[in-house]
Design a protein around this motif. Structure first.
Motif, mmCIF file in Angstrom:
data_model
loop_
_atom_site.group_PDB
_atom_site.id
_atom_site.type_symbol
_atom_site.label_atom_id
_atom_site.label_comp_id
_atom_site.label_asym_id
_atom_site.label_seq_id
_atom_site.Cartn_x
_atom_site.Cartn_y
_atom_site.Cartn_z
ATOM 1 N N GLU A 92 32.005 36.381 -25.078
ATOM 2 C CA GLU A 92 32.174 35.767 -23.762
ATOM 3 C C GLU A 92 31.077 36.214 -22.811
ATOM 4 N N GLN A 93 30.745 37.507 -22.842
ATOM 5 C CA GLN A 93 29.702 38.011 -21.944
ATOM 6 C C GLN A 93 28.337 37.432 -22.304
ATOM 7 N N ARG A 94 28.041 37.346 -23.592
ATOM 8 C CA ARG A 94 26.762 36.746 -24.003
ATOM 9 C C ARG A 94 26.700 35.300 -23.547
ATOM 10 N N TRP A 95 27.827 34.570 -23.714
ATOM 11 C CA TRP A 95 27.886 33.173 -23.280
ATOM 12 C C TRP A 95 27.661 33.076 -21.779
ATOM 13 N N ARG A 96 28.310 33.919 -21.013
ATOM 14 C CA ARG A 96 28.125 33.912 -19.551
ATOM 15 C C ARG A 96 26.695 34.241 -19.172
ATOM 16 N N ASP A 97 26.075 35.161 -19.907
ATOM 17 C CA ASP A 97 24.672 35.503 -19.647
ATOM 18 C C ASP A 97 23.767 34.295 -19.896
ATOM 19 N N ILE A 98 24.027 33.574 -20.991
ATOM 20 C CA ILE A 98 23.249 32.364 -21.297
ATOM 21 C C ILE A 98 23.409 31.335 -20.181
ATOM 22 N N LEU A 99 24.639 31.101 -19.759
ATOM 23 C CA LEU A 99 24.885 30.131 -18.682
ATOM 24 C C LEU A 99 24.210 30.561 -17.387
ATOM 25 N N SER A 100 24.219 31.852 -17.110
ATOM 26 C CA SER A 100 23.593 32.369 -15.898
ATOM 27 C C SER A 100 22.076 32.159 -15.923
ATOM 28 N N VAL A 101 21.457 32.458 -17.047
ATOM 29 C CA VAL A 101 20.005 32.242 -17.182
ATOM 30 C C VAL A 101 19.687 30.761 -17.041
ATOM 31 N N ARG A 102 20.481 29.911 -17.659
ATOM 32 C CA ARG A 102 20.255 28.469 -17.556
ATOM 33 C C ARG A 102 20.384 28.001 -16.115
ATOM 34 N N ALA A 103 21.425 28.445 -15.426
ATOM 35 C CA ALA A 103 21.639 28.022 -14.038
ATOM 36 C C ALA A 103 20.491 28.484 -13.142
ATOM 37 N N ARG A 104 20.082 29.734 -13.280
ATOM 38 C CA ARG A 104 18.974 30.252 -12.458
ATOM 39 C C ARG A 104 17.674 29.511 -12.766
ATOM 40 N N THR A 105 17.450 29.224 -14.040
ATOM 41 C CA THR A 105 16.223 28.525 -14.438
ATOM 42 C C THR A 105 16.218 27.099 -13.910
#
Length: 129
Positions: A11-24
């Motif tokens: 879940e944390q890895r998934w949230r990290d991926i979503l966070s990087v995508r959103a910021r990018t």
């Protein structure tokens, strides 16, 4: 207990991926906004600019659906806006009247070339860090 820990890590890895995508995506939106484009607009222009030569630099709209992160209806609206701005043109597929081709116009190709370095620099800033 181990399954719960594994799930939490996923879940944390998934949230990290979503966070990087959103910021990018936000950064790409920011740098392209002065040119009248957003990140999704650019993605469609970029896919069309790199269409396979055997396709004659155009692409069926249905083939774009699986390559951009938009629903079919959202993609259709986006293509409509790009067409209204003179960046793409749509034509009906002669072989299958239900199909629609979309291609960059000269104006769309020029704008893509102008903003490509901005988008790539934003990607480098956000993803190489």
């Amino acid at each position: 207990m181990a399954a719960n820990t594994t799930g939490t890590g996923l879940e944390q890895r998934w949230r990290d991926i979503l966070s990087v995508r959103a910021r990018t995506m936000c950064e790409i939106d920011r740098v392209l906004h002065p040119h009248g484009l957003g990140a999704s607009d650019f993605e469609v222009l970029d896919l069309l600019a790199t269409a396979a030569p055997e396709e004659g630099d155009h692409c069926r709209v249905q083939n774009l659906v699986g390559r951009v992160h938009l629903s079919q209806s959202a993609l259709s609206r986006l293509i409509g806006r790009l067409e209204k701005d003179g960046l793409v043109e749509r034509t009906v597929c002669a072989e299958d009247r239900r199909g629609v081709w979309v291609a960059l116009t000269g104006k769309g190709r020029a704008l893509h070339a102008e903003v490509l370095p901005l988008q790539r620099a934003a990607l480098a800033r956000m993803l190489d860090g």
